[in-house]
Design a protein around this motif. Structure first.
Motif, short mmCIF file in Angstrom:
data_model
loop_
_atom_site.label_atom_id
_atom_site.label_comp_id
_atom_site.label_asym_id
_atom_site.label_seq_id
_atom_site.Cartn_x
_atom_site.Cartn_y
_atom_site.Cartn_z
N ILE A 53 0.87 -1.18 0.00
CA ILE A 53 0.00 0.00 0.00
C ILE A 53 0.90 1.23 0.00
N SER A 54 0.90 1.97 -1.10
CA SER A 54 1.71 3.16 -1.20
C SER A 54 1.15 4.05 -2.29
N ARG A 55 1.92 5.05 -2.68
CA ARG A 55 1.45 6.01 -3.67
C ARG A 55 2.64 6.54 -4.47
N ILE A 74 5.31 -8.69 -6.87
CA ILE A 74 4.69 -7.98 -5.75
C ILE A 74 3.35 -7.42 -6.21
N ASP A 75 2.31 -7.66 -5.44
CA ASP A 75 0.96 -7.21 -5.77
C ASP A 75 0.90 -5.68 -5.83
N THR A 76 0.52 -5.14 -6.97
CA THR A 76 0.42 -3.68 -7.15
C THR A 76 -1.02 -3.18 -7.08
N GLY A 77 -1.96 -4.04 -6.75
CA GLY A 77 -3.37 -3.67 -6.78
C GLY A 77 -3.77 -2.60 -5.79
N LEU A 78 -2.93 -2.37 -4.77
CA LEU A 78 -3.24 -1.36 -3.76
C LEU A 78 -2.33 -0.14 -3.87
N LEU A 79 -1.61 -0.06 -4.97
CA LEU A 79 -0.72 1.08 -5.20
C LEU A 79 -1.51 2.20 -5.86
N GLN A 80 -1.44 3.40 -5.28
CA GLN A 80 -2.20 4.54 -5.78
C GLN A 80 -1.32 5.45 -6.64
N VAL A 81 -1.97 6.20 -7.55
CA VAL A 81 -1.27 7.15 -8.42
C VAL A 81 -1.75 8.56 -8.10
N ASP A 114 -4.50 7.61 0.25
CA ASP A 114 -5.92 7.81 0.56
C ASP A 114 -6.52 6.60 1.26
N GLN A 115 -7.50 6.86 2.11
CA GLN A 115 -8.28 5.79 2.70
C GLN A 115 -9.28 5.25 1.68
N SER A 116 -9.57 3.97 1.77
CA SER A 116 -10.62 3.40 0.94
C SER A 116 -11.08 2.08 1.57
N GLN A 117 -12.30 1.70 1.27
CA GLN A 117 -12.81 0.42 1.76
C GLN A 117 -12.01 -0.75 1.19
N GLN A 118 -11.46 -0.56 0.00
CA GLN A 118 -10.64 -1.60 -0.62
C GLN A 118 -9.43 -1.93 0.26
N LEU A 119 -8.80 -0.89 0.81
CA LEU A 119 -7.66 -1.11 1.69
C LEU A 119 -8.09 -1.82 2.97
N ILE A 120 -9.16 -1.36 3.57
CA ILE A 120 -9.63 -1.92 4.84
C ILE A 120 -10.00 -3.39 4.68
N LYS A 121 -10.68 -3.73 3.59
CA LYS A 121 -11.10 -5.12 3.36
C LYS A 121 -9.90 -6.03 3.10
N HIS A 122 -8.81 -5.45 2.62
CA HIS A 122 -7.64 -6.26 2.28
C HIS A 122 -6.91 -6.78 3.51
N ILE A 123 -6.98 -6.05 4.62
CA ILE A 123 -6.24 -6.43 5.82
C ILE A 123 -7.09 -7.42 6.62
#
Length: 319
Positions: A53-55, A74-81, A114-123
């Motif tokens: 999780i980064s940006r 490495i999973d990039t699905g939680l990487l923000q732009v 940024d916060q998102s439900q996607q991040l929260i559900k991932h943990i």
């Protein structure tokens, strides 16, 4: 406008790293880095899937990091732009041949995760959530991190004191949320003094931190002198050995990755510590925080470092 990288098929990796992703600008050229990226890289090498999780910025440096992560698995699905801020660069200087000092530019893209439900559900409760203190230097990423810490995952806090980004209140909050905390010797002394401790011995300093913040497990790294692992009322010590160091970039991050991988397999505590020490020393013999290697190379290095002769270089005590 803020965007997630388009990767809807990202997996639920057993380890998630949070925080800075960047380029270390060294005298002989840039190297990919940031403690969370380094840890994720070595976890993957050790067969433990990881996500980050980064940006990054919407720039060439960010695209290069994406390609590297994809090549490394490495999973990039939680990487923000980020549309406004650039991908982070850190000016790294080599001191005394091997040691590294850093000039960390602020602000950069990873300060605005940024916060998102996607991040929260991932943990998830069965996962490891790895974070450092530097990721809390800016309010946006700090608030996101604080929200992500309200979960049942195994939370691993890697103390990473980088002046001027040191804040007592933030450190205290992060310590209070952690299940496992990693210090080096200098950081342990600084942090216990910050919170009112005046203790000299390592064991007493660790107990002070454990009692104050209810941290079950603490790791203290000591370079060539090995490391100690405090697990509730038990202490494990393993001495290191001298190696021919190329640089120390990412050595502590690789140590932590090997520790987590062995911890996840529920290895015996002394074995966990030995594997972590071997990995940290192994990476110190190579250039950069994410050098190319295969598991067999690391295994051979481990066997050489911890032969039958050196198996006595470990202790276990109970309070």
């Amino acid at each position: 406008m803020n965007n997630m990288i388009n990767n809807p098929n990202y997996s639920s990796a057993p380890a998630t790293c949070y925080g800075e992703i960047l380029w270390d600008v060294l005298p002989d050229g840039p190297q990919p880095g940031g403690a969370p990226l380094n840890v994720a890289y070595h976890l993957n090498k050790l067969g433990m899937g990881s996500s980050l999780i980064s940006r990054i910025g919407k720039d060439e440096n960010g695209q290069k990091l994406i390609k590297l992560m994809e090549n490394w698995g490495i999973d990039t699905g939680l990487l923000q732009v980020d549309e406004q801020y650039e991908t982070s660069q850190v000016l790294a200087k080599m001191n005394n041949g091997n040691e590294v000092s850093y000039e960390i530019v602020f602000p950069v893209a990873w300060d605005f995760i940024d916060q998102s439900q996607q991040l929260i559900k991932h943990i998830k409760p069965s996962t490891y959530f790895i974070f450092g203190s530097l990721a809390s230097r800016n309010e946006t990423s700090r608030n996101t991190l604080y929200n992500l810490l309200d979960n049942d995952a195994i939370k691993v806090f890697d103390i990473n004191l980088r002046a001027p980004f040191i804040n007592q209140a933030q450190l205290g909050h992060l310590l209070s949320k952690a299940d496992i905390v990693k210090f080096n010797e200098a950081e342990l002394g600084i942090v216990q003094i910050m919170f009112g401790g005046s203790l000299k011995g390592e064991a007493d300093q660790v107990r002070f931190i454990q009692d104050r913040f209810k941290v079950p497990e603490v790791i203290v790294t000591k370079g060539e002198f090995g490391a100690s692992y405090y697990n509730l009322d038990k202490t494990y010590n393993v001495w290191g050995n001298e190696v021919k160091v190329k640089d120390t970039i990412g050595s502590g991050d690789s140590f932590l990755a090997a520790f987590i991988a062995a911890h996840n397999r529920q290895d015996q505590p002394l074995q966990i510590l030995k594997k972590a020490i071997a990995m940290g020393a192994f990476i110190a013999t190579k250039k950069g925080g994410c050098p190319e290697y295969n598991f067999d190379e690391y295994q051979a290095f481990y066997n050489e470092l911890f032969t039958a002769k050196s198996s006595s270089n470990s202790t276990h005590t109970a309070a």
